[in-house]
Design a protein around this motif. Structure first.
Motif, PDB file in Angstrom:
ATOM      1  N   LEU A  70       0.830  -1.201   0.000  1.00 33.65           N
ATOM      2  CA  LEU A  70       0.000   0.000   0.000  1.00 33.65           C
ATOM      3  C   LEU A  70       0.869   1.258   0.000  1.00 33.65           C
ATOM      4  N   ALA A  71       1.968   1.186   0.770  1.00 34.11           N
ATOM      5  CA  ALA A  71       2.884   2.337   0.780  1.00 34.11           C
ATOM      6  C   ALA A  71       3.429   2.581  -0.621  1.00 34.11           C
ATOM      7  N   VAL A  72       3.824   1.504  -1.296  1.00 33.93           N
ATOM      8  CA  VAL A  72       4.352   1.655  -2.661  1.00 33.93           C
ATOM      9  C   VAL A  72       3.287   2.257  -3.569  1.00 33.93           C
ATOM     10  N   LEU A  73       2.052   1.765  -3.436  1.00 39.24           N
ATOM     11  CA  LEU A  73       0.971   2.296  -4.272  1.00 39.24           C
ATOM     12  C   LEU A  73       0.737   3.777  -3.983  1.00 39.24           C
ATOM     13  N   ALA A  74       0.749   4.126  -2.696  1.00 37.25           N
ATOM     14  CA  ALA A  74       0.534   5.535  -2.334  1.00 37.25           C
ATOM     15  C   ALA A  74       1.666   6.397  -2.890  1.00 37.25           C
ATOM     16  N   ILE A  75       2.885   5.858  -2.809  1.00 37.44           N
ATOM     17  CA  ILE A  75       4.037   6.614  -3.326  1.00 37.44           C
ATOM     18  C   ILE A  75       3.907   6.815  -4.828  1.00 37.44           C
ATOM     19  N   ILE A  76       3.527   5.737  -5.523  1.00 39.29           N
ATOM     20  CA  ILE A  76       3.344   5.856  -6.973  1.00 39.29           C
ATOM     21  C   ILE A  76       2.216   6.844  -7.264  1.00 39.29           C
ATOM     22  N   GLY A  77       1.141   6.765  -6.464  1.00 36.69           N
ATOM     23  CA  GLY A  77       0.012   7.669  -6.672  1.00 36.69           C
ATOM     24  C   GLY A  77       0.430   9.119  -6.545  1.00 36.69           C
ATOM     25  N   LEU A  78       1.187   9.428  -5.512  1.00 32.81           N
ATOM     26  CA  LEU A  78       1.555  10.834  -5.301  1.00 32.81           C
ATOM     27  C   LEU A  78       2.665  11.268  -6.250  1.00 32.81           C
ATOM     28  N   LEU A  79       3.737  10.460  -6.290  1.00 36.06           N
ATOM     29  CA  LEU A  79       4.942  10.950  -6.965  1.00 36.06           C
ATOM     30  C   LEU A  79       4.942  10.669  -8.461  1.00 36.06           C
ATOM     31  N   VAL A  80       4.280   9.599  -8.887  1.00 33.50           N
ATOM     32  CA  VAL A  80       4.285   9.304 -10.322  1.00 33.50           C
ATOM     33  C   VAL A  80       3.046   9.884 -10.980  1.00 33.50           C
ATOM     34  N   MET A 116      16.264   9.752  -0.514  1.00 31.57           N
ATOM     35  CA  MET A 116      14.867  10.018  -0.842  1.00 31.57           C
ATOM     36  C   MET A 116      14.045   8.745  -0.673  1.00 31.57           C
ATOM     37  N   THR A 117      14.602   7.600  -1.099  1.00 31.02           N
ATOM     38  CA  THR A 117      13.901   6.315  -0.938  1.00 31.02           C
ATOM     39  C   THR A 117      13.591   6.065   0.537  1.00 31.02           C
ATOM     40  N   LEU A 118      14.628   6.239   1.380  1.00 33.25           N
ATOM     41  CA  LEU A 118      14.430   6.021   2.814  1.00 33.25           C
ATOM     42  C   LEU A 118      13.337   6.935   3.351  1.00 33.25           C
ATOM     43  N   PHE A 119      13.468   8.221   3.049  1.00 32.64           N
ATOM     44  CA  PHE A 119      12.529   9.201   3.611  1.00 32.64           C
ATOM     45  C   PHE A 119      11.105   8.909   3.168  1.00 32.64           C
ATOM     46  N   ILE A 120      10.944   8.692   1.876  1.00 33.16           N
ATOM     47  CA  ILE A 120       9.593   8.482   1.344  1.00 33.16           C
ATOM     48  C   ILE A 120       8.993   7.205   1.932  1.00 33.16           C
ATOM     49  N   THR A 166      10.279  -3.973  -1.097  1.00 35.84           N
ATOM     50  CA  THR A 166       9.650  -2.645  -1.116  1.00 35.84           C
ATOM     51  C   THR A 166      10.666  -1.550  -1.416  1.00 35.84           C
ATOM     52  N   LEU A 167      11.812  -1.638  -0.713  1.00 39.19           N
ATOM     53  CA  LEU A 167      12.816  -0.586  -0.906  1.00 39.19           C
ATOM     54  C   LEU A 167      13.316  -0.573  -2.346  1.00 39.19           C
ATOM     55  N   VAL A 168      13.546  -1.769  -2.892  1.00 36.99           N
ATOM     56  CA  VAL A 168      14.039  -1.825  -4.269  1.00 36.99           C
ATOM     57  C   VAL A 168      12.996  -1.236  -5.218  1.00 36.99           C
ATOM     58  N   VAL A 169      11.726  -1.601  -4.996  1.00 36.83           N
ATOM     59  CA  VAL A 169      10.670  -1.071  -5.872  1.00 36.83           C
ATOM     60  C   VAL A 169      10.613   0.452  -5.759  1.00 36.83           C
ATOM     61  N   ILE A 170      10.618   0.947  -4.527  1.00 39.09           N
ATOM     62  CA  ILE A 170      10.556   2.404  -4.346  1.00 39.09           C
ATOM     63  C   ILE A 170      11.765   3.074  -4.980  1.00 39.09           C
ATOM     64  N   TYR A 171      12.943   2.452  -4.771  1.00 40.97           N
ATOM     65  CA  TYR A 171      14.155   3.044  -5.346  1.00 40.97           C
ATOM     66  C   TYR A 171      14.052   3.124  -6.868  1.00 40.97           C
ATOM     67  N   LEU A 172      13.569   2.018  -7.461  1.00 38.48           N
ATOM     68  CA  LEU A 172      13.468   2.016  -8.929  1.00 38.48           C
ATOM     69  C   LEU A 172      12.468   3.062  -9.408  1.00 38.48           C
ATOM     70  N   LEU A 205      11.548   5.772  -7.891  1.00 40.86           N
ATOM     71  CA  LEU A 205      12.078   7.126  -7.673  1.00 40.86           C
ATOM     72  C   LEU A 205      13.171   7.450  -8.676  1.00 40.86           C
ATOM     73  N   SER A 206      14.163   6.555  -8.793  1.00 36.19           N
ATOM     74  CA  SER A 206      15.340   6.923  -9.582  1.00 36.19           C
ATOM     75  C   SER A 206      15.045   6.879 -11.077  1.00 36.19           C
ATOM     76  N   ARG A 207      14.084   6.012 -11.502  1.00 44.59           N
ATOM     77  CA  ARG A 207      13.813   5.911 -12.935  1.00 44.59           C
ATOM     78  C   ARG A 207      12.791   6.950 -13.384  1.00 44.59           C
ATOM     79  N   VAL A 208      11.790   7.201 -12.543  1.00 47.71           N
ATOM     80  CA  VAL A 208      10.670   8.023 -13.007  1.00 47.71           C
ATOM     81  C   VAL A 208      10.597   9.362 -12.273  1.00 47.71           C
TER      82      VAL A 208
END
Lengths: 249, 181
Positions: free
Chosen positions: A43-53, A97-101, B40-46, B48-51
């Motif tokens: 869900l966190a990943v989805l929320a991150i994608i929702g906001l940032l992408v 940024m990954t850590l913080f987000i 999760t971290l790898v997905v978020i990193y990708l 963030l860094s790619r898009v």
């Protein structure tokens, strides 16, 4: 009757919310089993994608509201890395940024009632802290070789004091990941546990209003803590990164 | 509810006191959490860094560029406006000078023509007045002679009417001398 009810509700354990459970039944947890940890991280990943992408999809010169928030987050961490670790630190901006987000989204998702707070798990924060510790240490040795040990040799202090200070510095260096991880998990866990305790008290009719006020107040504080702890974790990472980039005192 | 309770009981039995105290210290869940955290971290990193980071970075720098360009353009336009005003003022001053020059020239030309015309007119007037004077002098001369004759005739007639015979010659001489006196 009331006392009995109260006693029953008091048995409800405030720590139960932190239990890791398999999502689809069964009671053995293998390393690959989808658990509530998986769910809330997803869900966190989805929320991150929702906001940032999705939020920045339009790449507008004049930003929309979501794009403004995404830019704000970017600018916030970017300037933090630049201010604390310097221009050279900007190379590691995506990692920080990954850590913080991740932390900020996990913290805020954890504030949703009945949710599962991944950042309240020692396992999660310890891994985060160890990742930071190991990568920063390796980076320090990679960039400066043995000169990185100068971090522990306080050349500004008088010579006889230096070995003593070196021991203190080394201890404090190795304590870093411990404090780094426990701080985050401890704050998030404590906030959630206290809310749970207040919620338990809310079951007793006499102190229910007080308990509800307590829940509201604690929730407000937890919102603050959710952001502040993400900020603290990130800025400490920047400080450690600065030590790796510029080890001399 | 019942299954939950049995599950919890099963977990309690499995993990002992740890699960009932702090579930975070239940080490049997650690591999699972660490695995999913790393995923999760790898997905978020990708992501963030790619898009995200290139996109937001480019948007921010583009905006900065736009602002800088706009400011520069505004500055340039302002400069142009100042220059245009300068040119306008210069044109105005030139036109004024030109008009003054033209006016002076026209005035001089007119003056010259006027002078010539006046000169001509003066000459004509002089000629006419000389002519007239000559005519007047002639008339005057003529009139004096006539007056003499008339006076002599009149005197002769007067003398004759008095009954005195007078010599025509002497009367004329007397009249002439009288008129001279």
């Amino acid at each position: 009757m009331a006392a009995e009810e109260q006693a029953e509700s008091m048995q409800f354990h405030p720590m139960e919310q932190f239990t890791v459970e398999p999502l689809f039944g069964g009671d053995t947890i293998h390393w690959y089993t989808p658990t509530n940890v998986t769910l809330w991280m997803a869900l966190a990943v989805l929320a991150i994608i929702g906001l940032l992408v999705l939020g920045t999809r339009k790449r507008a010169i004049v930003p929309s509201r979501t794009q403004s928030v995404a830019e704000l987050a970017y600018g916030f961490v970017h300037s933090m890395v630049e201010d604390v670790a310097g221009k050279e630190g900007l190379k590691y901006f995506p990692y920080i940024m990954t850590l913080f987000i991740f932390i900020v989204f996990s913290n805020f998702l954890g504030l949703i009632p009945m949710s599962f707070s991944t950042t309240s798990q020692i396992a999660v924060t310890v891994v985060l802290a160890i990742l930071v510790f190991v990568s920063v240490t390796l980076l320090g040795f990679y960039l400066h070789g043995m000169k990185f040990l100068g971090l522990f040799w306080v050349s500004a202090a008088p010579l006889p004091l230096r070995p003593v200070l070196a021991i203190i510095e080394i201890i404090s260096y190795f304590v870093r990941p411990v404090s780094h991880s426990i701080r985050l998990a401890g704050n998030v866990m404590a906030g959630h546990a206290v809310i749970e305790v207040f919620a338990t008290f809310a079951g007793a009719i006499l102190i229910a209003p007080l308990a509800m006020v307590g829940i509201v107040a604690m929730f407000g504080m937890d919102v603050l803590v959710a952001f502040i702890q993400a900020y603290v974790f990130t800025i400490l990472t920047c400080v450690y990164l600065k030590d790796a980039l510029h080890p001399s005192h | 509810m019942a299954t939950e309770a049995t599950e919890a009981a099963g977990q309690m039995a499995e993990h002992g006191a740890e699960a009932s105290g702090m579930p975070q210290l239940d080490f049997s869940t650690f591999p699972n959490q660490i695995f999913w955290l790393l995923v999760t971290l790898v997905v978020i990193y990708l992501v963030l860094s790619r898009v995200v980071l290139p996109r937001v970075g480019s948007v921010l720098s583009e905006r900065q560029g736009t602002i800088t360009n706009d400011l520069a353009a505004a500055e340039e336009l302002k400069q142009q406006a100042v220059e245009a005003e300068k040119a306008y003022n210069k044109a105005l001053a030139d036109a004024r000078a030109e008009s003054q020059k033209i006016a002076a020239e026209a005035k001089a030309e007119i003056q010259a023509e006027l002078d010539i015309a006046i000169g001509k007119a003066d000459a004509e007037i002089a000629a006419k007045s000389a002519e007239a004077e000559a005519a007047i002098a002639e008339i005057r001369k003529g009139s004096v002679a006539s007056v003499k004759k008339v006076a002599a005739d009149t005197a002769k007639e007067i003398v004759a009417s008095m009954g005195i015979k007078a010599d025509a010659k002497s009367v004329t001489a007397a009249v002439t001398s009288r008129m001279k006196g």
